[in-house]
Design an enzyme around this catalytic site. Structure first.
Site, mmCIF file in Angstrom:
data_model
loop_
_atom_site.group_PDB
_atom_site.id
_atom_site.type_symbol
_atom_site.label_atom_id
_atom_site.label_comp_id
_atom_site.label_asym_id
_atom_site.label_seq_id
_atom_site.Cartn_x
_atom_site.Cartn_y
_atom_site.Cartn_z
ATOM 1 N N SER A 1 -62.247 -35.561 0.157
ATOM 2 C CA SER A 1 -62.086 -35.710 1.606
ATOM 3 C C SER A 1 -63.420 -35.523 2.321
ATOM 4 O O SER A 1 -64.366 -34.939 1.763
ATOM 5 C CB SER A 1 -61.077 -34.684 2.132
ATOM 6 N N ARG B 1 -67.863 -27.931 0.562
ATOM 7 C CA ARG B 1 -67.712 -27.027 -0.596
ATOM 8 C C ARG B 1 -69.081 -26.715 -1.210
ATOM 9 O O ARG B 1 -70.057 -27.408 -0.930
ATOM 10 C CB ARG B 1 -66.800 -27.693 -1.633
ATOM 11 N N ASP C 1 -53.909 -32.161 -5.364
ATOM 12 C CA ASP C 1 -54.411 -30.823 -5.014
ATOM 13 C C ASP C 1 -54.036 -29.791 -6.079
ATOM 14 O O ASP C 1 -53.021 -29.928 -6.760
ATOM 15 C CB ASP C 1 -53.831 -30.410 -3.648
ATOM 16 N N GLY C 2 -54.870 -28.769 -6.194
ATOM 17 C CA GLY C 2 -54.560 -27.642 -7.081
ATOM 18 C C GLY C 2 -55.459 -27.519 -8.303
ATOM 19 O O GLY C 2 -55.214 -26.668 -9.165
ATOM 20 N N ASN C 3 -56.493 -28.329 -8.375
ATOM 21 C CA ASN C 3 -57.395 -28.268 -9.539
ATOM 22 C C ASN C 3 -58.060 -26.902 -9.676
ATOM 23 O O ASN C 3 -58.146 -26.347 -10.771
ATOM 24 C CB ASN C 3 -58.520 -29.303 -9.397
ATOM 25 N N GLY C 4 -58.532 -26.386 -8.545
ATOM 26 C CA GLY C 4 -59.265 -25.121 -8.565
ATOM 27 C C GLY C 4 -58.376 -23.973 -9.033
ATOM 28 O O GLY C 4 -58.754 -23.185 -9.905
ATOM 29 N N GLU D 1 -63.901 -33.485 4.543
ATOM 30 C CA GLU D 1 -64.046 -32.032 4.679
ATOM 31 C C GLU D 1 -64.558 -31.391 3.384
ATOM 32 O O GLU D 1 -65.196 -30.332 3.414
ATOM 33 C CB GLU D 1 -62.703 -31.401 5.067
ATOM 34 N N ASN D 2 -64.292 -32.033 2.247
ATOM 35 C CA ASN D 2 -64.721 -31.463 0.956
ATOM 36 C C ASN D 2 -66.247 -31.420 0.798
ATOM 37 O O ASN D 2 -66.764 -30.703 -0.065
ATOM 38 C CB ASN D 2 -64.118 -32.237 -0.232
ATOM 39 N N SER E 1 -53.559 -32.759 5.401
ATOM 40 C CA SER E 1 -55.011 -32.621 5.241
ATOM 41 C C SER E 1 -55.803 -33.893 5.551
ATOM 42 O O SER E 1 -56.669 -34.309 4.771
ATOM 43 C CB SER E 1 -55.343 -32.111 3.827
ATOM 44 N N ARG F 1 -63.725 -23.363 -11.492
ATOM 45 C CA ARG F 1 -62.961 -24.372 -10.752
ATOM 46 C C ARG F 1 -63.267 -25.792 -11.244
ATOM 47 O O ARG F 1 -62.388 -26.654 -11.288
ATOM 48 C CB ARG F 1 -63.299 -24.298 -9.256
HETATM 49 C C1 IPE Z 1 -57.016 -32.353 0.084
HETATM 50 O O1 IPE Z 1 -57.110 -31.157 -0.620
HETATM 51 C C2 IPE Z 1 -58.122 -33.281 -0.344
HETATM 52 C C3 IPE Z 1 -58.004 -33.837 -1.685
HETATM 53 C C4 IPE Z 1 -57.025 -33.638 -2.516
HETATM 54 C C5 IPE Z 1 -59.081 -34.708 -2.081
HETATM 55 P P1 IPE Z 1 -57.848 -29.884 -0.014
HETATM 56 O O2 IPE Z 1 -57.727 -28.794 -1.007
HETATM 57 O O3 IPE Z 1 -59.219 -30.250 0.407
HETATM 58 O O4 IPE Z 1 -56.974 -29.606 1.288
HETATM 59 P P2 IPE Z 1 -56.806 -28.266 2.138
HETATM 60 O O5 IPE Z 1 -58.179 -27.788 2.452
HETATM 61 O O6 IPE Z 1 -56.059 -27.298 1.290
HETATM 62 O O7 IPE Z 1 -56.014 -28.682 3.328
HETATM 63 C C1 IPE Z 2 -58.080 -30.852 -5.354
HETATM 64 O O1 IPE Z 2 -58.075 -29.580 -5.903
HETATM 65 C C2 IPE Z 2 -59.363 -31.591 -5.600
HETATM 66 C C3 IPE Z 2 -60.169 -31.778 -4.397
HETATM 67 C C4 IPE Z 2 -59.869 -31.318 -3.225
HETATM 68 C C5 IPE Z 2 -61.406 -32.522 -4.522
HETATM 69 P P1 IPE Z 2 -58.741 -28.329 -5.179
HETATM 70 O O2 IPE Z 2 -60.154 -28.213 -5.608
HETATM 71 O O3 IPE Z 2 -58.530 -28.380 -3.718
HETATM 72 O O4 IPE Z 2 -57.891 -27.156 -5.812
HETATM 73 P P2 IPE Z 2 -57.351 -25.865 -5.073
HETATM 74 O O5 IPE Z 2 -56.520 -26.338 -3.926
HETATM 75 O O6 IPE Z 2 -58.543 -25.088 -4.626
HETATM 76 O O7 IPE Z 2 -56.549 -25.181 -6.113
HETATM 77 MG MG MG Z 3 -57.044 -27.700 -2.510
#
Ligand code: IPE
Ligand code: IPE
Ligand code: MG
Length: 249
Positions: A65, A71, A20-23, A67-68, A196, A33
């Site tokens: 996920s 997006r 997590d945290g790419n964005g 849930e993703n 998550s 992002r």
């Molecule tokens: C969890 O990250 C899913 C993945 C890393 C693939 P999210 O960014 O989707 O989780 P939430 O929404 O913060 O719980």
């Molecule tokens: C994790 O990074 C990658 C996926 C969930 C696919 P995010 O895209 O959730 O990055 P943040 O949490 O918004 O920084």
């Molecule tokens: Mg995230």
């Protein structure tokens, strides 16, 4: 270095990672992002190599996920290109190093090109017995457990099992990958302390390691630090500390 302090006889058998945290990594740099997701692929390369070299048996990566899917479409489209980007360099590497690629999640929901890429990686590494590298794609743990219940009910309809024959072990065999062992160490980057909807069944007794580092910055030394943290824990599985150390009455 951390590495020299890691005890090879006490490695976690199964490490699962919520990447997590790419964005936020990208936003902090004034980038879109999606650039964070691209940078994340480099972290996946570094981490999977390091895990293999350390001798970790199973690694499961939460890549996308269920849930993703909600997006923005542009972001989902970029995420769906990443398996190709990763395997462009890493499929040969996996084949050469006896790594077996596996998937969990609703793979049939993925675009055809991703299904092809993953199917090809799974097929070409099917007989490999070294590190087992599992990609959770279009994965949600509640969905996985509901799917398991569905499969179990079908077997019941066909007279293959009775309610009394269902126990934790036989139920787990209906999950997406029946061979997936319990998670020993769960790592989450990105600063959030939550799971998550990831591997809820399999993390029942996992040790949890949360780090504020954003996923694109994660490298070998951070995996090593997480494993060292794990090796400093006492896993009790409900017993007393004295029982664990074998000096109970
Ligand atoms: C969890 O990250 C899913 C993945 C890393 C693939 P999210 O960014 O989707 O989780 P939430 O929404 O913060 O719980
Ligand atoms: C994790 O990074 C990658 C996926 C969930 C696919 P995010 O895209 O959730 O990055 P943040 O949490 O918004 O920084
Ligand atoms: Mg995230």
């Amino acid at each position: 270095m951390e590495r020299s302090r890691i005890r090879p006889d006490r490695l976690p058998r199964h490490v699962a990672i919520i990447m997590d945290g790419n964005g936020r990594w990208a936003e902090r740099r004034g980038l879109p992002r999606t650039e964070g997701h691209r940078a994340g692929v480099e972290a996946v390369r570094a981490t999977t190599r390091a895990a293999r070299e350390l001798g970790v048996g199973w690694v499961t990566l939460y890549a996308f996920s269920s849930e993703n899917w909600s997006r923005p479409k542009d972001e989902v489209d970029v995420l769906m290109r990443l398996p190709e980007e990763y395997f462009e360099t890493e499929l040969e590497e996996a084949i050469r190093n006896d790594v077996r690629i596996r998937t969990i999640g609703r793979i049939d929901r993925l675009p055809a090109h991703v299904q092809r890429t993953m199917g090809d990686a799974v097929e070409k590494t099917r007989n490999n017995g070294g590190m087992q590298l599992v990609f959770a794609l279009s994965y949600g743990s509640r969905g996985e457990i509901v799917d398991a219940a569905r499969r179990l009910l079908r077997d019941h309809e066909q007279g293959k099992l009775t309610p009394d024959s269902v126990d934790e072990k036989s139920f787990a065999a209906f999950l997406d990958d029946p061979e997936l062992p319990d998670v020993d160490l769960l790592i989450r980057t990105g600063g959030e302390s939550r799971v998550s909807n990831f591997l809820l069944w399999q993390i029942a007794y996992a040790e949890l390691h949360f780090t504020d580092l954003m996923w694109p910055d994660f490298r070998r030394e951070h995996l090593e630090a997480a494993i060292l943290d794990y090796q400093g824990r006492e896993r009790r599985f409900g017993l007393t500390s004295a029982q664990v150390h074998g000096n109970a009455d």
